[in-house]
Scaffold this active site. Structure first.
Site, PDB file in Angstrom:
ATOM      1  N   CYS A  79       0.751  -1.214   0.230  1.00 30.74           N
ATOM      2  CA  CYS A  79       0.135   0.036  -0.145  1.00 30.74           C
ATOM      3  C   CYS A  79       0.912   1.189   0.015  1.00 30.74           C
ATOM      4  CB  CYS A  79      -0.972  -0.064   1.080  1.00 30.74           C
ATOM      5  SG  CYS A  79      -2.308   1.003   0.809  1.00 30.74           S
ATOM      6  N   HIS A 184      -3.960  -4.821  -0.496  1.00 32.91           N
ATOM      7  CA  HIS A 184      -3.478  -5.504   0.923  1.00 32.91           C
ATOM      8  C   HIS A 184      -3.639  -6.642   1.292  1.00 32.91           C
ATOM      9  CE1 HIS A 184      -3.412  -1.595   3.331  1.00 32.91           C
ATOM     10  NE2 HIS A 184      -4.337  -1.267   2.720  1.00 32.91           N
ATOM     11  N   GLU A 186      -2.388  -8.689   3.206  1.00 35.34           N
ATOM     12  CA  GLU A 186      -3.104  -9.199   4.636  1.00 35.34           C
ATOM     13  C   GLU A 186      -4.429  -9.431   4.952  1.00 35.34           C
ATOM     14  OE1 GLU A 186      -1.709  -6.676   3.964  1.00 35.34           O
ATOM     15  OE2 GLU A 186      -2.885  -5.039   5.090  1.00 35.34           O
TER      16      GLU A 186
END
Lengths: 207, 713
Positions: A79, A184, A186
């Site tokens: 990001c 993202h 994650e």
């Protein structure tokens, strides 16, 4: 060992949880010595570009990160962390970045009916042979929250793009062992965890 | 990258491109909403009635297996009481009683975007939630009381993580925004309020319809359209979904960016994948359906070293009678126990329940609802069942029509009677044999294939394996009957999956009956989550792997069919009690006279009833005694509650029975100790380590608890 840069401006908790889940050895740090010694570096980040660079400078992390990448050791920016890898950004005035990827960060160009920030699950077009996406199925979706993207000066550095109206935005980069993900990983379930897993393996192959 | 949104940044853009609009925008989303109340997930009706579903962690983890697009968790707790799972014998739990403790634990098993809302009052509250793992924070009442908070929050954290939540109720003139969990009127129109919130920097609207909440009749599409027409930011619609077909119109017809729902995702196996499949087929361009995760397998992986240490510590506590260590945080968790004002159920119980304002438990509330169901409604339900079985009936003789899970008890006889005589199906009977039969229970079970002219499979795991599981489960969770709870919920489903039979019948939903866990309109079915959370308490077969030398082969009986297989077969486990009027006392007459069911007059030590649990002598005995050791109540309570609700007993008499039967140490303990090779002293000491600090105090060398007393001597 993956050192996760803890500059105080990121969702580092989620990133560490995801790394634990894929069985990676990871450690949050803001210590320049630890960064210099780490096998791989992960640079997460949310917020504005200027604040992100200021935080790295404050902790004396700019030089160790540059040295790490220039020494051929793997680094992954997520990001804002990916944007910081660029030479410069136009967000709220011009800012200098880490300068590891030739290019400039600019705002997304929406068409009528589209909105910035771009928030949600989007499909991306992956460059054949991109290492980060070795285990990613063709229809994989990733979770995005961003208003800015990187324009790479060297077209080959772009590993993944997003069609945003008639804007083709670069959302993943690979230049040697310097990697970036605008999305993202994650928070993108298996598709995202597979990207982190690929990064883990690249690091481990060098040990 | 984040930034505060300004009106200029949004000028002239529509937030929700119609499907088929410009390419490259984000996919519309299908979003489960979890309601967290005082530490557990609840099912909500009209914002007023809250029934307990269970552990937030197992629900979130299940959503992770289903790859949900996004998850919203709302804390709807009231007052200052903290979060508590209410029992300490669960594998999955969180430490601490603050909402941040719960959220931190949720974030550990959540690999999708997470919105967290409820009781958010300050910038610090937002920051704290983002820090422990939320991606977005929802504000509702606080936004109404201090609208500047939205502006400050958007400036500081970015609009993308500030969600404005609006609860709206239909009025004669239109709709009105209500705050404080629906209790306070504001006089605001939801569209005007949404526009104001957007102008202040909210990045998303979460719109809930109060009057549709929990009703299952579909969204209030007019309300959704009313608000989406007014704002550019994306809107998540919520309130009213009862069927998978309800999702698509919110996106296709009312321009919501996301369709959300709470209740529906709790009750059915693979509910999220099924909902997604239905919405995709209706033309909603959602993210493709994916099942399972390479990194988060359905069967939990346990931290072996941590668990070994935990077990060793428990053995030490038992050995040294170290009860202070066995009751950690006793001072924090001890709270006055209340009892239902109508029956004898305590507020700390193995079964998940809540009390209404008058102090009546959800079990009594649901029993009243059930008793009030008129005959024509039961007829409609039976009709529903007929339609349902038509879809699954075998047409070519290649398999049985359905599986019926039977234990050989009176309820099993009644089930098979209904399946054969009322539904006209040819069933395959399946029994899990846990090796604890009473003599009459065994005879009744063996008689079934003759009494019903039905094929019958009895799955009989090795006795040595059973002994090991008895011992292990007693030490691990203070309940030796793990093998039975899980076996009964696994074996019939497994046989069905292996034989390609898509329908399995169970009797009553135990928790619906006992504690009113669901509404009578939920029609809950068998799910992996419910099996793992409630029947297995978070302990999957894999937990026992390598303990006492148990191998994966020896544990085969307890392995549940895979999600892929469940989806492919569309395997459903139905509870007949949702469709057929269940009158235990009337069943006895039918099954004895017509099918030769043998009644037992042999009394049990721990209850006045003689009819229940003939298939397992320990279910009313040792197993139930351990429930008393943990929670301070047992079968005497369970059975008197049912009899009070059936108007067969008054509360005063019930209290006397409860106090007589609940503390009794049963005689079948001798059989069990002999069976597994344990001394009574070892058993007692180990059992004492499981005493719940919410109930028991160790004073002057004795265990003391508050008990329910009769109001007149």
């Amino acid at each position: 060992m993956i050192a996760v840069i803890d500059s105080g401006l990121s969702n580092i908790g989620s990133v560490l949880t995801a790394l634990r889940r894929i069985g990676a050895e990871a450690k949050p740090t803001r210590d320049p010595t630890e960064v210099a010694a780490a096998g791989s570096l992960l640079l997460p980040g949310v917020g504005a570009f200027g604040d992100g660079m200021a935080a790295l400078r404050k902790h004396g992390l700019v030089e160790p990160i540059r040295a790490h990448a220039e020494g051929g050791k793997p680094v992954l920016g997520i990001c804002l962390g990916m944007q910081l890898l660029a030479g410069e950004s136009e967000e709220f005035g011009m800012h200098e970045g880490l300068g590891l990827i030739p290019g400039r960060v600019r705002r997304l160009r929406p068409q009528a009916g589209q909105r910035v920030p771009n928030i949600g699950w989007c499909n991306l077009q992956v460059r054949t042979g991109a290492q980060l996406f070795a285990d990613t199925p063709a229809d994989a979706c990733f979770y995005f929250v961003h208003s800015y993207v990187i324009d790479c000066a060297v077209e080959e550095d772009a590993a993944g793009t997003l069609t945003f109206g008639d804007d083709r935005a670069t959302v993943a980069i690979e230049r040697g062992r310097i990697f970036g993900a605008q999305f993202h990983p994650e928070k993108s379930q298996d598709a995202g965890l597979a990207v982190l897993d690929a990064f883990r393996r690249i690091g481990e192959a060098l040990q | 990258m984040t930034e505060p949104l300004t009106p200029t940044a949004l000028a002239g853009q529509r937030a929700h491109p119609a499907p088929g609009g410009p390419p490259g925008g984000p996919h519309p989303r299908l979003v489960p909403v979890l309601l967290l109340k005082h530490g557990v997930i609840v099912r909500s009706q009209l914002f007023k009635v809250h029934q307990v579903i269970g552990n937030p962690l197992s629900s979130v983890e299940r959503f992770s297996h289903w790859n949900v697009d996004e998850l919203i968790v709302l804390d709807i707790s009231r007052g200052s009481e903290g979060h508590d799972l209410r029992r300490d014998d669960l594998q999955q739990s969180y430490d601490g009683d603050d909402v941040l403790d719960v959220l931190r634990a949720i974030a550990e098993v959540c690999f999708m975007p997470l919105t967290f809302g409820g009781r958010v009052r300050t910038l610090w509250d937002i920051e704290a939630r983002l820090a422990v793992g939320a991606d977005k924070v929802a504000l509702n009442t606080a936004a109404f009381e201090t609208p500047e908070l939205i502006e400050q929050a958007a400036r500081r954290f970015g609009s993308q993580c500030i969600v404005a939540s609006i609860d709206a109720e239909k009025t004669d003139a239109g709709w009105e925004v209500r705050v404080d969990g629906g209790r306070r009127a504001t006089g605001l129109d939801p569209a005007d309020w949404a526009r104001d919130l957007e102008r202040r920097g909210a990045g998303e609207i979460l719109l809930n319809s109060i009057d549709r909440d929990g009703a299952g009749q579909g969204y209030d599409l007019e309300l959704i359209r009313h608000v989406t027409d007014a704002v550019e930011i994306p809107l998540v619609a919520c309130g009213g979904v009862g069927r998978y077909e309800h999702f698509a119109p919110a996106i296709l017809d009312a321009a919501a960016a996301a369709a959300g729902a709470a209740n529906i995702f709790h009750f059915f196996e693979l509910s999220y994948p099924q909902a997604k499949r239905t919405a995709l087929a209706a033309g909603v361009p959602l993210r493709p359906l994916r099942l399972g995760s390479k990194y988060l397998p359905r069967e939990p992986s346990y931290d072996r070293a941590r668990e070994d240490a935990r077990l060793a510590e428990r053995l030490r506590q038992a050995e040294e009678a170290d009860y202070p260590a066995a009751q950690p945080a006793a001072a924090i968790k001890r709270q006055p126990i209340r009892w239902c004002s109508h029956c004898t159920y305590p507020s700390i119980s193995a079964a998940p329940m809540e009390f209404d304002a008058a102090g009546k438990c959800t079990g009594c509330q649901m029993a009243e609802v059930k008793a009030a169901i008129p005959p024509d409604e039961w007829a409609r339900r039976t009709e529903l069942l007929h339609d349902l079985v038509e879809r699954y009936r075998c047409r070519d003789g290649s398999r049985h029509d359905c599986v019926v899970a039977v234990s050989g008890g009176k309820d099993s006889y009644f089930q098979v009677h209904v399946v054969k005589e009322v539904l006209g199906l040819n069933p395959l009977l399946v029994t899990y044999d846990g090796n604890n039969w009473t003599e009459v229970g065994w005879r009744n079970m063996v008689r079934m294939r003759e009494a019903f002219d039905a094929d019958h499979i009895v799955v009989r795991p090795s006795v040595e394996t059973l002994k090991r599981l008895n011992r292990l489960a007693f030490q691990v969770m203070g309940d030796m009957n793990w093998h039975a709870h899980v076996g009964i919920m696994t074996v019939p489903m497994r046989v069905a999956a292996e034989r390609g039979i898509p329908l399995v019948f169970y009797g009553e939903h135990g928790y619906l009956d006992l504690c009113g866990q669901f509404s009578m309109d939920d029609f809950p079915e068998v799910t992996y989550r419910d099996r793992l959370e409630h029947f297995a308490r978070g302990y999957e077969w894999s937990y026992f792997l390598g303990r006492e030398g148990l191998t994966a082969q020896q544990l085969d009986t307890w392995k549940y069919p895979s999600d892929t297989r469940l989806l492919e077969l569309d395997l459903r486990g139905l509870f007949l009690g949702n469709y057929v009027h269940w009158e235990a006392n009337a069943h006895i007459k039918l099954v004895t006279e017509r099918y030769g069911f043998e009644i037992s007059e042999e009394p049990f030590d721990r209850t006045y009833r003689t009819m229940s649990n003939l298939d397992d002598m320990h279910e009313n005995g040792v197993h139930d005694y351990l429930k008393y050791i943990k929670f301070g109540y047992g079968r005497g309570t369970d059975h008197t509650c049912k009899d009070i609700r059936a108007s067969l007993m008054n509360r005063e008499d019930a209290i006397e029975l409860v106090n007589r039967y609940d503390p009794v140490k049963p005689r079948d303990l001798l059989r069990w100790l002999d069976y597994v090779g344990m001394t009574e002293e070892t058993f007692d000491r180990m059992a004492d380590t499981f005493r719940d600090p919410r109930v028991w105090r160790h004073e002057d060398g004795r265990w003391v608890r508050d008990r329910l007393e009769r109001s007149r001597p």
